[in-house]
Design a protein around this motif. Structure first.
Motif, PDB file in Angstrom:
ATOM      1  N   SER A  21       8.202   1.864   1.430  1.00 24.07           N
ATOM      2  CA  SER A  21       7.094   1.100   2.020  1.00 24.07           C
ATOM      3  C   SER A  21       7.601  -0.180   2.662  1.00 24.07           C
ATOM      4  CB  SER A  21       6.024   0.768   0.964  1.00 24.07           C
ATOM      5  OG  SER A  21       5.421   1.935   0.485  1.00 24.07           O
TER       6      SER A  21
ATOM      7  N   ASN B 180       9.739   4.762   4.722  1.00 18.90           N
ATOM      8  CA  ASN B 180       8.422   5.002   4.132  1.00 18.90           C
ATOM      9  C   ASN B 180       8.501   5.248   2.630  1.00 18.90           C
ATOM     10  OD1 ASN B 180       7.242   4.604   6.604  1.00 18.90           O
ATOM     11  ND2 ASN B 180       6.916   6.782   7.027  1.00 18.90           N
TER      12      ASN B 180
ATOM     13  N   PHE C 253       1.179   3.185   3.339  1.00 17.76           N
ATOM     14  CA  PHE C 253       1.981   2.525   4.368  1.00 17.76           C
ATOM     15  C   PHE C 253       2.473   3.501   5.400  1.00 17.76           C
ATOM     16  CE2 PHE C 253       5.207  -0.346   5.964  1.00 17.76           C
ATOM     17  CZ  PHE C 253       6.307   0.471   6.220  1.00 17.76           C
ATOM     18  N   ASP C 254       2.804   4.721   4.994  1.00 19.29           N
ATOM     19  CA  ASP C 254       3.458   5.634   5.915  1.00 19.29           C
ATOM     20  C   ASP C 254       2.520   6.181   6.981  1.00 19.29           C
ATOM     21  OD1 ASP C 254       3.697   8.505   3.647  1.00 19.29           O
ATOM     22  OD2 ASP C 254       2.009   7.272   4.300  1.00 19.29           O
TER      23      ASP C 254
ATOM     24  N   GLU D 279       0.806  -1.208   0.000  1.00 14.04           N
ATOM     25  CA  GLU D 279       0.000   0.000   0.000  1.00 14.04           C
ATOM     26  C   GLU D 279       0.845   1.267   0.000  1.00 14.04           C
ATOM     27  OE1 GLU D 279      -3.723  -1.153  -0.530  1.00 14.04           O
ATOM     28  OE2 GLU D 279      -3.412   0.866   0.258  1.00 14.04           O
ATOM     29  N   ARG D 280       0.413   2.249  -0.788  1.00 17.40           N
ATOM     30  CA  ARG D 280       1.112   3.525  -0.813  1.00 17.40           C
ATOM     31  C   ARG D 280       0.867   4.316   0.469  1.00 17.40           C
ATOM     32  NH1 ARG D 280       3.103   5.460  -5.416  1.00 17.40           N
ATOM     33  NH2 ARG D 280       2.701   7.591  -4.792  1.00 17.40           N
TER      34      ARG D 280
END
Length: 125
Positions: free
Chosen positions: A77, A74, A29-30, A26-27
């Motif tokens: 990811s 990040n 994630f951060d 997933e983008r």
């Protein structure tokens, strides 16, 4: 749905080191708190380490404090677990976990909704 893929497990002698990696799909994630848990045969899944979304907060299980370091990138990811001074009792399947509920370094399994398939770490004496 977040997909997590662990890598870096293997066999090592006591006193050695290993670095585990976990890549997330997933983008976003951060925004997730991330953690590592482990499970040895016949035992319950155990908290190892956790890191907040920004990497500022970390927590460690008592049995790994001072020997393991959790970190994250990040931009990639990814989350990592650097393991030093490995002991036979560190032998387990190590799981990466992501929390969509909190961005903190939570230590309880209940905070983590997404899990990887696990990677085996074997430490011989």
């Amino acid at each position: 749905q977040v997909r997590l893929v662990e890598s870096g497990g293997g066999s090592v002698q006591a006193g050695g080191s290993l670095r585990l990696s976990c890549a997330a799909s997933e983008r976003i994630f951060d925004s997730y708190g991330m953690a590592w848990f482990r499970q040895a045969p016949g035992k319950e899944r155990e908290f190892v380490a956790a890191i907040s979304w920004d990497g500022v907060e970390t927590n460690y299980g008592d049995s790994v404090k001072g020997r393991f370091v959790i970190s994250r990138d990040n931009t990639e990811s990814s989350v990592y677990l650097q393991m030093y001074i490995l002991k036979p009792e560190d032998t387990a399947v190590y799981y990466c976990a992501a929390s969509a509920y909190t961005g903190t370094a939570a230590t309880s399994r209940g905070f983590y909704a997404y899990w990887g398939q696990g990677t085996q770490v074997t430490v011989s004496s």
